[in-house]
Design an enzyme around this catalytic site. Structure first.
Site, mmCIF file in Angstrom:
data_model
loop_
_atom_site.group_PDB
_atom_site.id
_atom_site.type_symbol
_atom_site.label_atom_id
_atom_site.label_comp_id
_atom_site.label_asym_id
_atom_site.label_seq_id
_atom_site.Cartn_x
_atom_site.Cartn_y
_atom_site.Cartn_z
ATOM 1 N N GLU A 103 0.784 -1.234 0.000
ATOM 2 C CA GLU A 103 0.000 0.000 0.000
ATOM 3 C C GLU A 103 0.820 1.291 0.000
ATOM 4 O O GLU A 103 0.396 2.284 -0.568
ATOM 5 C CB GLU A 103 -0.935 0.009 1.231
ATOM 6 C CG GLU A 103 -1.944 -1.120 1.261
ATOM 7 C CD GLU A 103 -2.955 -1.029 0.144
ATOM 8 O OE1 GLU A 103 -3.179 0.095 -0.366
ATOM 9 O OE2 GLU A 103 -3.526 -2.066 -0.236
ATOM 10 N N SER A 372 -31.363 -29.249 -24.287
ATOM 11 C CA SER A 372 -32.492 -28.884 -25.142
ATOM 12 C C SER A 372 -33.211 -27.615 -24.698
ATOM 13 O O SER A 372 -34.014 -27.065 -25.460
ATOM 14 C CB SER A 372 -33.495 -30.037 -25.193
ATOM 15 O OG SER A 372 -32.938 -31.155 -25.852
#
Length: 682
Positions: A103, A372
């Site tokens: 950081e 399907s």
């Protein structure tokens, strides 16, 4: 004349200009000196003012709350759990260094602002063309988390700068770092490193090893993106990146970094205190606000936001009950259900699995083969390209030539009609030969184009197996596609959010649906009427009619690993998937559970809605046809049906086999017979 000549002598001019230059330089230097003096005094006064001025009390907002589609309180987004504060001397040096490397590596050398970080981020963002890197120091992040919201305005940035300076004036670097480590959000409701160590590794902070420290240090940059529970590969990659940064900055040796990378991390089992229902939907809301709307996850979860959702509490309860009822007795079987209002695209219910406490993976976003259930997308495209409900294709074992190779699909259990069948029959029976034949006739790209129009974003390839749903999609996508058909061809992007307000009632997010017509209402209606046959006796979804008897259309889908049912009434679309998470085949009898879940849920979800039939749009006509010949039926025809067509595609020739005895033009059946035939179709 002599004096003028002397005055203009080059040597004299040089002295004059030099004198003026010296005089001007002295003036500029005095000006700079006084400017610097005034600026220094002003800066000192500002520092003294900020030093004397007490820091405001941190804004402590409530946990963010969710509301249902009627504005009723739905629950808190996170549970209230107190911080588990730790002193800096309890934090391993490895965790401190990992945090600094990730950081703010110059934290101990700057005074709250990093000019080099700002320059580096600016260059990276210019190079990328958008914001890819931030420049906030640890002190700036702490100021933002303690006192400010995360909106991106110049006013907020100015306040952040002032508060950052105050923090640097009021506290030592160690004190700032300790506050940061106890305040920052580490994801999954864990605020502060104390909670994070316990949540992820079930350890005290001081017991964390180097690899664990590096992983935890990487999470605050993106708590969802780098969560090892959601994205393990990404979390490990960031851990390794931080270890490399630590080695580069000489915080650890290269050998220590290599050894840490080899270590297998063991994460603690996730604990989930009792919270609101609709846990999968809640996670979806958080993810949407973070990834789509760019809100900070800490703000979303703990920023006191009021999140108004599209969820219907009664439908959600019905969905959870139906999934549980039919899956709880089958070990390892999972299910997903997503139900939406086709007129708006609003999500009314979402279930991502049968037990959130044991698995938080939302299967509404799992990619599975639809089988399907994908065929209606093909048949809507076919209707646009000349097919009608009466289009006949031979149902028998067939070999298709594709790119010089044979493709031989087969029907379920080798059942073939061994005769030409209509589109209606093909949908009801889920005939694979008919589907592939249709795809080859209209062109493979047309089905892909239709899928995109309906909302399918998954990877699809122009191969014959596309007709049979061989490419994986998500239940979320299938629900969006079927909802588009149900809405008469109008595509509404699915959404779970109506609006989001900040703690002061100001709007942060306002969802505005942008519907787009992607198919004609006539074609969508004709397809819908054809799909009603799926739920009729003899249709692949005939079990549904045993439980749910309202007007409905849909399509089943079954593969070796998946069971699907997507279908809709005029006002509600629902998609259900069942299967196993890992490579385990799904027995055919378990695949049918998708139909029972769908029917049971729809029965509960629609009990307070008025029963409706699908409205007939303009551009549609109905004709009684002879099912044996496909011609316009006469009173002498024995097997007839009222069939719907897009105007201009209906048959006009009278049945030549069953002409009336008088030879006159046949009359279509009476209104009473039409009504009776319509009732028989349910």
């Amino acid at each position: 004349m002599g004096d003028n000549k002397a005055a203009t002598h080059p040597h004299t001019l040089n002295q004059f200009f030099l004198w003026r230059l010296v005089r001007r330089t002295r003036q500029v230097m005095r000006l700079l000196f006084f400017s610097l003096l005034i600026s220094s005094l002003a800066f000192i006064i500002l520092l003294l003012y900020l030093k004397a001025r007490p820091l405001p009390s941190p804004e402590v907002y409530n946990i963010s709350t969710l509301y249902d589609d009627e504005g009723n309180y739905l629950g808190q987004l996170d549970h209230n759990e107190p911080r588990d504060p730790v002193h800096l001397n309890e934090v391993p040096k490895a965790l401190i260094n990992a945090t600094l490397a990730a950081e703010d590596k110059n934290f101990y050398s700057h005074h709250g602002f990093s000019l080099s970080g700002i320059a580096r981020a600016t260059l990276a963002n210019i190079k990328a063309g958008h914001v890819v890197q931030g420049a906030s120091t640890i002190t700036q992040q702490l100021a933002r988390n303690l006192y400010l919201t995360h909106d991106r305005t110049w006013t907020r940035k100015l306040k952040e700068a002032i508060l950052t300076a105050q923090l640097e004036l009021h506290f030592s670097k160690d004190e700032i770092l300790e506050m940061y480590l106890n305040e920052i959000y580490y994801g999954h409701g864990a605020y502060g490193i104390g909670q994070a160590a316990k949540y992820y590794f079930n350890k005290k902070v001081q017991d964390l090893n180097l690899a664990e420290c590096a992983l935890l240090a990487g999470i605050p940059r993106g708590p969802y993106l780098y969560s090892p529970y959601h994205h393990l590969g990404r979390a490990i990659a960031r851990e390794h990146h931080i270890l490399d940064l630590m080695a580069k900055n000489r915080m650890i040796t290269a050998e220590a970094a290599r050894e840490a990378k080899k270590q297998t991390l063991t994460f603690a089992p996730r604990t989930h205190p009792k919270q609101m229902k609709a846990e999968y939907f809640r996670d979806y809301i958080v993810q949407t606000l973070v990834t789509r709307y760019g809100l900070d996850e800490a703000t979303v979860r703990h920023g006191g936001l009021k999140i108004y959702t599209t969820l219907n509490a009664q439908m959600q309860q019905a969905a959870e009950q139906s999934v549980s009822r039919y899956t709880k007795k089958v070990d390892g079987l999972q299910s997903a259900l997503i139900s939406v209002d086709p007129h708006t695209g609003e999500i009314k219910a979402m279930v991502g699995g049968k037990d959130y406490s044991s698995s938080q993976f939302n299967r509404a976003f799992a990619r599975r083969q639809p089988g399907s259930s994908f065929k209606p997308i093909l048949y809507l495209s076919a209707l646009e390209n000349g097919f009608t409900p009466l289009t006949r294709i031979m149902s028998k074992p067939t070999a298709f030539l594709f790119h010089g190779q044979e493709y031989r699909p087969s029907n379920f259990r080798g059942h073939y009609a061994n005769r030409p069948i209509t589109l209606r029959e093909a949908i009801a029976r889920s005939d694979n030969i008919y589907a592939v034949s249709t795809l080859m006739k209209i062109g493979l790209q047309k089905e892909i184009d239709m899928a995109r129009r309906l909302g399918i974003r998954a990877t699809l390839k122009p191969t014959p197996s596309l007709a049979l749903g061989s490419y994986a999609v998500t239940p979320f996508e299938m629900a969006e596609a079927y909802a588009t058909i149900a809405s008469g061809g109008i595509h509404h992007p699915l959404t779970g959010i109506k609006k989001v307000l900040d703690p002061f009632g100001r709007p942060l997010v306002q969802e505005e649906s942008k519907p787009v017509r992607v198919a004609s209402p006539a074609h969508a209606f004709v397809l819908t009427k054809l799909m009603e046959s799926v739920f009729s006796p003899g249709g692949t979804g005939g079990r549904v009619h045993q439980i749910f008897s309202r007007a409905a259309a849909g399509k089943t889908g079954t593969t070796d690993w998946d069971g699907w049912l997507s279908g809709f009434t005029p006002d509600l679309e629902t998609t259900v998937w069942v299967g196993y998470d890992h490579d385990k085949e799904l027995p055919h009898d378990q695949a049918h559970l998708s139909q029972y879940i769908w029917a049971d849920y729809m029965k509960q979800a629609t009990r307070f809605q008025p029963a409706k039939i699908f409205p007939i749009p303009q551009g549609v006509t109905s004709v009684y046809v002879d099912l044996d010949t496909g011609y316009v039926a006469t009173p002498e025809c024995r097997h007839t049906r009222l069939e719907y067509f897009v105007k201009g595609t209906e048959p006009t020739e009278v049945c030549p086999v069953h002409r009336t005895k008088t030879g006159s033009s046949p009359e279509q059946p009476s209104l009473l017979k039409r009504v009776l035939d319509w009732l028989k179709s349910f």
